[in-house]
Enzyme design. Structure first.
Site, short mmCIF file in Angstrom:
data_model
loop_
_atom_site.label_atom_id
_atom_site.label_comp_id
_atom_site.label_asym_id
_atom_site.label_seq_id
_atom_site.Cartn_x
_atom_site.Cartn_y
_atom_site.Cartn_z
N HIS A 17 0.84 -1.21 0.00
CA HIS A 17 0.00 0.00 0.00
C HIS A 17 0.87 1.26 0.00
O HIS A 17 0.62 2.20 -0.74
CB HIS A 17 -0.88 0.06 1.26
CG HIS A 17 -1.90 -1.04 1.38
ND1 HIS A 17 -2.07 -1.77 2.53
CD2 HIS A 17 -2.82 -1.51 0.50
CE1 HIS A 17 -3.05 -2.64 2.37
NE2 HIS A 17 -3.51 -2.52 1.16
N LYS A 41 -17.79 -6.43 6.77
CA LYS A 41 -16.52 -7.15 6.62
C LYS A 41 -15.82 -7.16 7.97
O LYS A 41 -15.64 -6.09 8.57
CB LYS A 41 -15.67 -6.40 5.57
CG LYS A 41 -14.66 -7.27 4.86
CD LYS A 41 -14.04 -6.50 3.71
CE LYS A 41 -12.68 -7.04 3.34
NZ LYS A 41 -12.01 -6.23 2.32
N ARG A 90 -1.87 -6.19 -8.44
CA ARG A 90 -0.81 -7.14 -8.16
C ARG A 90 -0.73 -8.22 -9.24
O ARG A 90 0.31 -8.52 -9.76
CB ARG A 90 -1.04 -7.82 -6.80
CG ARG A 90 -0.71 -6.94 -5.65
CD ARG A 90 -1.34 -7.44 -4.39
NE ARG A 90 -2.78 -7.28 -4.42
CZ ARG A 90 -3.55 -7.35 -3.36
NH1 ARG A 90 -3.04 -7.65 -2.20
NH2 ARG A 90 -4.84 -7.17 -3.46
N SER A 129 -2.82 -7.71 2.92
CA SER A 129 -3.08 -7.59 4.35
C SER A 129 -3.48 -8.95 4.93
O SER A 129 -3.09 -9.28 6.05
CB SER A 129 -4.20 -6.59 4.61
OG SER A 129 -3.83 -5.31 4.14
P1 ADP Z 1 -5.96 -6.04 0.51
O1 ADP Z 1 -6.28 -6.68 -0.83
O2 ADP Z 1 -4.51 -6.07 0.84
O3 ADP Z 1 -6.90 -6.36 1.63
P2 ADP Z 1 -7.08 -3.32 0.38
O4 ADP Z 1 -8.56 -3.45 0.25
O5 ADP Z 1 -6.60 -2.62 1.57
O6 ADP Z 1 -6.21 -4.58 0.19
O7 ADP Z 1 -6.49 -2.70 -0.96
C1 ADP Z 1 -6.50 -1.40 -1.36
C2 ADP Z 1 -5.81 -1.31 -2.71
O8 ADP Z 1 -4.43 -1.60 -2.54
C3 ADP Z 1 -6.28 -2.27 -3.79
O9 ADP Z 1 -6.27 -1.57 -5.01
C4 ADP Z 1 -5.24 -3.35 -3.80
O10 ADP Z 1 -5.16 -3.98 -5.06
C5 ADP Z 1 -4.01 -2.53 -3.52
N1 ADP Z 1 -2.92 -3.33 -2.95
C6 ADP Z 1 -2.95 -4.11 -1.86
N2 ADP Z 1 -1.76 -4.72 -1.66
C7 ADP Z 1 -0.95 -4.29 -2.68
C8 ADP Z 1 0.41 -4.58 -3.08
N3 ADP Z 1 1.15 -5.44 -2.39
N4 ADP Z 1 0.89 -3.96 -4.16
C9 ADP Z 1 0.10 -3.11 -4.88
N5 ADP Z 1 -1.17 -2.82 -4.59
C10 ADP Z 1 -1.70 -3.40 -3.50
#
Ligand code: ADP
Length: 167
Positions: A17, A41, A90, A129
């Site tokens: 992130h 969630k 990703r 996460s």
């Molecule tokens: P997670 O899928 O980790 O629970 P979130 O809902 O917090 O993620 O994700 C928010 C955004 O961050 C999404 O667009 C997700 O694709 C992106 N994201 C999460 N982890 C990564 C990573 N390792 N590299 C790039 N983008 C990421």
């Protein structure tokens, strides 16, 4: 002034992130990192905890603001008058899901709200996460995946003694 919103759960914020946050903050004048308050969630950290952690790890980036929102991301963006959403990609699995959401948001905003995708830096491609939580819950090492202060909070949630981490 060009602003964008990077929405997500951030439960907790990871280096993946943070990489997207830094890169998006370089492109836009103002970046809102917005934590979705989704009661449906189940999350490890409360929304307040997630906001505080994000504030801590982005305190050195002056054009980043941390906010929370509930309901539709699109409505939140329209209410703020911001027409760019940032998402991180990703793998192909992210793409299929994100493409559908991006197209829906564009259609339901009369083509006003666009989604900009930043592809993950390769060293964080495996990171999510959920994986961080899974590893930490078994006492595994998450210090290469999240900043040290965040790691300490995750271990604390699972009642893991940081002296006994499996490296
Ligand atoms: P997670 O899928 O980790 O629970 P979130 O809902 O917090 O993620 O994700 C928010 C955004 O961050 C999404 O667009 C997700 O694709 C992106 N994201 C999460 N982890 C990564 C990573 N390792 N590299 C790039 N983008 C990421």
């Amino acid at each position: 002034m060009k602003a964008a919103i990077y929405p997500g759960s951030f439960d907790p914020v990871t280096y993946g992130h943070l990489d997207i946050i830094r890169r998006a903050a370089d492109i836009f004048d103002e970046l809102y990192v917005s934590v979705l308050n989704n009661s449906a969630k189940s999350s490890l950290f409360s929304v307040d905890e997630r906001v505080n952690m994000l504030k801590e790890v982005t305190s050195d980036i002056p054009n980043v603001r941390i906010e929370t929102f509930s309901g539709l991301t699109l409505q939140y963006a329209l209410d703020k008058g911001i027409n760019v959403l940032i998402r991180g990609l990703r793998a192909v699995t992210d793409f299929e899901y994100e493409l559908q959401i991006a197209q829906t948001n564009r259609k339901f905003s009369d083509d006003k709200v666009d989604t900009m995708f930043l592809t993950t830096s390769l060293q964080y491609a495996y990171l999510s996460s959920s994986v961080v939580k899974e590893i930490a819950s078994y006492g595994g090492d998450i210090t290469c995946s999240v900043p040290e202060k965040i790691a300490a909070r995750v271990y604390e949630k699972y009642g893991i003694d940081t002296g006994a981490i499996i490296k």
